[in-house]
Design an enzyme around this catalytic site. Structure first.
Site, short mmCIF file in Angstrom:
data_model
loop_
_atom_site.label_atom_id
_atom_site.label_comp_id
_atom_site.label_asym_id
_atom_site.label_seq_id
_atom_site.Cartn_x
_atom_site.Cartn_y
_atom_site.Cartn_z
CG ASP A 93 -1.91 -1.06 1.32
OD1 ASP A 93 -1.59 -2.21 0.94
OD2 ASP A 93 -3.04 -0.80 1.78
CE LYS A 157 -5.13 2.16 2.86
NZ LYS A 157 -3.90 1.54 3.40
CE LYS A 192 -6.69 -1.20 3.04
NZ LYS A 192 -5.30 -1.66 3.30
#
Length: 233
Positions: A93, A157, A192
């Site tokens: 990430d 995300k 996400k």
């Protein structure tokens, strides 16, 4: 009604504080294995330690790259990604360089995304791009989505969970942002939601909006809330 086991597989359980001990990290990993979360989200330095704890587990180890500000160079982020994968990370990430985005240097943003995603793809690891939406206009969010559609990371995300309010914008995940991101990328990229998701109601709302992963430090209490409400074991 979603089961406890099904909901657990949505969760990237997070422990990103800089002052925890290795004993706490070990407890955290063992707890995440017990509940069957999708991933433990940690900083890159303890990846090897956590991977060793989870060596016999299906729970992935995820490394946060350029975290939480995104203000390191492409070369730094690529090296950190490569090192984290070498140490055993299953998922990456990374935080977008928002200075470059807001300065209009979209070629830089695309190059950064491409190079990190390509490292992940080459090593068969999952890639996630953190937007940090609390600092972005809707047009900037859409711009990042369009770049992502060209590069094709596995996930985009919403947030790091470490952002601070900017001009009254909410920090962390919002249903509106998840819907916006999902509307832009469709089924080509997963979304996400992360940041401030602490209740069963929050988690289910994000899933309903289109999120396929949930970043939270409250995975255990959310599952316990589900069990209490429905009797799921």
């Amino acid at each position: 009604m979603i089961t406890k086991q099904q909901l657990a597989k949505y969760f990237d359980q997070t422990l990103l504080k800089p002052f925890v001990t290795e004993e706490r990290l070990k407890e955290f990993c063992l707890e995440s294995d017990k509940y069957g979360f999708a991933m433990v989200a940690i900083n890159s330095a303890p990846v090897a330690f956590c991977k060793n704890v989870l060596k016999n587990s299906s729970v992935h180890v995820g490394a946060a790259i350029g975290f939480p500000l995104g203000q390191t160079t492409i070369e730094d982020k690529v090296f950190e990604t490569e090192q984290a994968i070498k140490d055993g990370a299953d998922e990456i990430d990374y935080v977008v360089n928002l200075v470059k985005l807001k300065s209009g240097d979209l070629n830089y943003v695309e190059e950064e995304m491409s190079r990190i995603v390509n490292v992940c793809r080459k090593n068969k690891k999952i890639s996630k791009v953190i937007f940090e939406n609390c600092y972005l206009t809707d047009d900037e969010k859409r711009t990042l989505c369009r770049i992502a559609l060209k590069v094709k990371p596995d996930f985009i995300k919403t947030s790091t969970g470490f952002g601070t309010p900017a001009a009254g914008t909410p920090v962390g995940a919002t249903v509106e942002d998840v819907k916006l991101m999902k509307s832009e990328v469709g089924d080509a990229i997963k979304v996400k939601a992360a940041g401030g998701i602490r209740t069963l109601k929050d988690a289910l709302a994000m899933i309903e909006a289109g999120a396929e992963r949930i970043g939270t430090s409250a995975g255990v209490s959310i599952l316990e809330e589900l069990e209490k409400n429905s009797g799921n074991k």
